[in-house]
Scaffold this active site. Structure first.
Site, short mmCIF file in Angstrom:
data_model
loop_
_atom_site.label_atom_id
_atom_site.label_comp_id
_atom_site.label_asym_id
_atom_site.label_seq_id
_atom_site.Cartn_x
_atom_site.Cartn_y
_atom_site.Cartn_z
N ASP A 325 63.44 50.12 49.78
CA ASP A 325 64.38 50.95 50.51
C ASP A 325 63.58 52.00 51.27
O ASP A 325 62.37 52.12 51.11
CB ASP A 325 65.38 51.59 49.54
CG ASP A 325 66.72 51.91 50.20
OD1 ASP A 325 66.76 52.03 51.44
OD2 ASP A 325 67.72 52.04 49.48
N GLU A 526 75.30 58.51 50.96
CA GLU A 526 74.23 58.69 49.98
C GLU A 526 74.28 60.07 49.32
O GLU A 526 75.36 60.56 48.96
CB GLU A 526 72.88 58.38 50.61
CG GLU A 526 72.83 56.94 51.13
CD GLU A 526 71.46 56.44 51.51
OE1 GLU A 526 70.46 56.87 50.91
OE2 GLU A 526 71.39 55.60 52.43
#
Length: 841
Positions: A325, A526
């Site tokens: 990621d 997020e």
């Protein structure tokens, strides 16, 4: 009523569970089991190794140089590389992050995406410089449709799809998404997200389908098959893309719902709860897996060899590639974004490396293979996996991106067929929580007030990952072809002969028969969405005030609640006659009207079918999950009324804001011996910001170095030469409202090394800006030079700060010839009344 409701909902939860409420997850010690076969299965994966594919991979691999192999493991971002970089280095893949567009143009058209895809592809196979003829592949976060592209169909976020309990629908959504992605020339989708969310305070809760692994497992398989096609039928043809099952592993189970935090589940729980999406996704043949930012028992997953290699690859049998990621490798202990052999040695195959860190990382990897820090065999295994995926996906055989079947087909993006699928998803995702006296369905021939800031706001109803990463900064015009919730209501009502009046504030010219109020969370993504507790509009109950005013006027109120998670809304429920959890419906918000109104012969077009896939909290601090001991949410997993059901919720739900029993608010340490996570020390000078990554920083504007106070290097010596600032800041905002409510102060130890010749100001940084500057010189008038003093500034002095979204709680600014030393910076709660506050001017 409350006691009866708790008993009835608990019984309902037992029935829905289809097994005993006393069912208990394994409580084994959370120690890594070195024999993975004791817990982890060997999966029957649909995509089998083909000898012809394997031979082709080996042939390509045998002709590659070391530099070409390493380049296959590097995935930069479109804002940080050029077509010429691709031609020179031959990266194996590249991506566009959330909010990244061709030519940095938010309104880039399909042909702009195609042009970039074609240019990068042709550059990757141009052998004039490095001899490589391996096609690159482009990855994108298409997490609820092709959400980075103007005009695309945006489906409900995963939390809403979980409420639909319909894997066949999920497969149709994935197929539609694949087609819209292919229309822009992109090969690879970073979906599905299969996190099993255990704490709804997590800012990514809406990316999870459920708190229970059952739905997640089934959905993972359906999405993978929808994106990639069915093995043996249409697998990886020109109607399908490469899928990514993410994030491996346990990101939904971190302590306190902390994004990128630490998961302390036992290994058995890790499999039973958090890995079931991988059982579904891997079995269906997903070709890529993305490593997660989180840790498991303190070990970052990007560097966890046991999970990535022993479990995922060796035991479960995954033979595709593992991609990192966003600079996740840089979070491994001992690593930076530019240098991290630990990740590849652990089993990472592709480094996702945005920013300009890609070049030093690539050079370091080459050197580390040459020196033996990374074994040649490990690099070859990584490249073999990358090539295997590319061969299986047909990238060596398909036409280039601009010449594929769906390339540049603008009619596919946001097509009516895809929007109809999305409308079905919206209808099936709605969960009816309250319906007093069967107020719903509504008679559309009446007069309606449509109120609330979510009524005519497609951006708000779509949430994060919608055109921009955070989903902010958008207007309705950024969603051509989409419909707001108000659009659908207006159309239904006017067709039936009724009338509507739109007013965000709830004011009206003609008293309505019914008010429909649309409100809820603003978009986030997020860590920006992490919250301290689940109380809705904590400290600023403007939506509740609107509901209560309408009720006081004698108007029936239907609430449509937009949110990325269940929230404590007892006061709002009490003030509503009907209450609908609409989640984040995406661009087809108009479909809500299909459900809430009567059609011909006073029958509804559609009934409510959505059922909660997340338990609804009974208090702001409750984190209830199905099968928990003493499970007693307000509304259980599986709850959802239909029009045939009698209402269960009255108007007398407890509105007392309860805190966790025995909970005490401890001081928040910002700098104690060293900078405390999640904060980092940043220097703001000459309109630039940089993090302090060493013990000494020397700039023309100021210098900062660690020094000793009580113990070694537990203080910061700061000398200003010109105007500049030093701050403790984070990439994600923190929710400091608990400290604000406890009348906390920012406290720090300070030593003047000489009398300041310029003002020293203290400020904070919050979302949408904070402007309050506090002059500390008035606090320092009685401070002796070269003597330590404790300074304490109440948070109440920062009157302009949005304490729910604080990026930096401590920022010191000054000009020339200022010399101080700081230590022990913290936020300390107090029992004193805010009325006694004394603030610097």
């Amino acid at each position: 009523m409350k006691k009866l409701l708790s008993q009835s909902t608990l019984l309902l939860s037992c029935a829905l569970a289809m097994q005993s409420c006393s069912n208990d997850m394994s409580q084994q010690d959370p120690v890594v089991n070195q024999d993975a076969s004791k817990i982890w299965p060997s999966l029957n994966i649909k995509v089998k190794q083909d000898p012809a594919v394997e031979q082709r991979v080996e042939t390509i691999l045998s002709g590659m140089t070391l530099e070409q192999k390493v380049a296959q493991t590097i995935q930069p971002e479109i804002r940080d590389i050029s077509v010429e970089d691709m031609r020179r280095y031959g990266f194996g893949s590249f991506l566009n992050g959330g909010g990244a567009f061709p030519n940095n143009n938010k309104h880039a058209k399909a042909e702009d995406w195609i042009t970039l895809a074609e240019d990068m592809y042709q550059a990757s196979i141009d052998d004039s410089l490095d001899g490589s003829t391996i096609p690159t592949m482009w990855g994108t976060d298409a997490v609820h449709g092709h959400n980075n592209v103007i005009g695309a169909t945006l489906f409900p976020h995963n939390i809403g799809l979980g409420a639909a309990h319909n894997p066949a629908l999920i497969k149709k959504i994935a197929q539609a998404t694949a087609q819209e992605v292919l229309a822009t020339g992109i090969d690879w989708v970073f979906a599905p997200t299969v996190a099993v969310v255990r704490d709804d305070r997590w800012g990514r809760t809406y990316e999870g389908y459920s708190e229970d692994p059952e739905i997640v497992r089934d959905y993972a398989a359906a999405i993978v098959e929808g994106l990639q096609g069915d093995v043996g039928v249409d697998f990886m043809d020109q109607q399908h893309v490469i899928s990514t099952t993410k994030h491996f592993l346990g990101d939904g189970g971190t302590e306190n719902g902390d994004d990128q935090g630490n998961n302390l589940a036992s290994e058995q729980e890790l499999f039973d709860i958090h890995a079931q999406g991988y059982v579904g996704g891997l079995s269906a043949g997903t070709q890529t897996v993305m490593a997660s930012f989180n840790s498991w028992h303190g070990i970052k997953n990007h560097g966890n060899k046991y999970l990535l290699t022993d479990v995922l690859k060796n035991q479960m049998g995954f033979d595709g590639l593992v991609v990192g990621d966003w600079n996740g490798h840089g979070q491994i202990k001992g690593c930076t974004n530019e240098n991290c052999p630990q990740a590849m040695n652990a089993g990472l195959d592709i480094y996702m490396v945005p920013t300009d860190a890609w070049k030093p990382l690539m050079n370091n990897l080459i050197a580390q293979v040459k020196s033996g820090v990374i074994a040649q065999s490990r690099l070859d295994d990584a490249v073999r996996r990358i090539l295997r995926v590319k061969v299986r996906a047909g990238l060596f055989d398909k036409p280039s991106p601009a010449h594929r079947q769906l390339a540049g087909n603008n009619e596919i993006i946001g097509s009516q067929a895809h929007r109809e699928i999305a409308r079905q998803a919206v209808r099936e995702s709605l969960v009816l929580l309250k319906n007093k006296q069967h107020l719903l369905p509504l008679d559309p021939t009446q007069h309606f007030l449509i109120a609330g800031d979510g009524a005519d706001n497609i951006g708000k109803q779509s949430g994060g990952w919608s055109i921009t990463w955070q989903g902010t900064g958008n207007v309705n015009a950024d969603f051509p072809g989409g419909s707001s919730i108000y659009d659908g209501i207006k159309q239904q009502v006017e067709q039936a002969g009724g009338s509507t009046e739109l007013s965000v504030s709830g004011e009206y010219r003609q008293k309505p028969d019914v008010a429909i109020v649309v409100f809820g969370e603003d978009p986030y993504a997020e860590g920006n969405g992490d919250v301290d507790n689940l109380e809705y509009q904590r400290g600023n109950k403007k939506d509740l005030a609107l509901l209560r005013q309408l009720k006081a006027d004698g108007i029936k109120v239907v609430s449509i609640f937009i949110s990325g998670r269940p929230m404590w809304v007892n006061p709002e429920l009490n003030a509503s006659d009907a209450f609908i959890a609409a989640w984040l419906p995406g661009t087809e918000g108009g479909a809500i009207a299909d459900v809430i109104f009567n059609a011909a012969e006073q029958k509804p077009n559609y009934d409510f079918v959505g059922k909660l896939s997340f338990s609804w909290p009974n208090t702001p601090t409750q984190h209830a999950n199905r099968f928990d001991p003493e499970y007693a949410p307000l509304l259980p997993y599986g709850f959802g009324l239909t029009y045939q059901d009698d209402n269960l919720l009255g108007d007398d739900l407890n509105e007392t804001v309860q805190t966790a029993e025995g909970a005490q608010l401890s001081p928040m340490k910002l700098f104690s011996l060293t900078v405390q996570a999640p904060w980092e020390l940043r220097i703001n000078a000459n309109q630039q910001t940089k993090a302090m990554t060493s013990s000494v920083v020397e700039l023309p504007e100021l210098s900062v170095k660690t020094t000793d106070y009580h113990v070694q290097e537990d203080a910061l010596h700061i000398m200003w030469h010109k105007e500049a600032a030093v701050s403790l800041a984070s990439n994600f905002p923190e929710d400091l409202r608990p400290y604000q409510e406890k009348n906390a102060s920012i406290s720090f130890d300070l030593k003047l090394n000489q009398l300041p010749s310029s003002p020293i100001t203290l400020s904070m940084q919050c979302e949408n800006g904070c402007s309050k500057l506090l002059d500390l010189n008035t606090q320092l008038t009685n401070v002796q030079v070269n003597q330590w003093q404790q300074i304490s500034i109440p948070l109440a002095c920062f009157s302009d700060v949005n304490f729910a979204r604080v990026y930096s709680p401590f920022k010191l600014s000054s000009g020339a010839k200022t010399d101080i030393t700081l230590s022990n910076i913290r936020i300390v709660p107090s029992e004193k009344s805010a009325e006694t506050t004394h603030c610097p001017q």
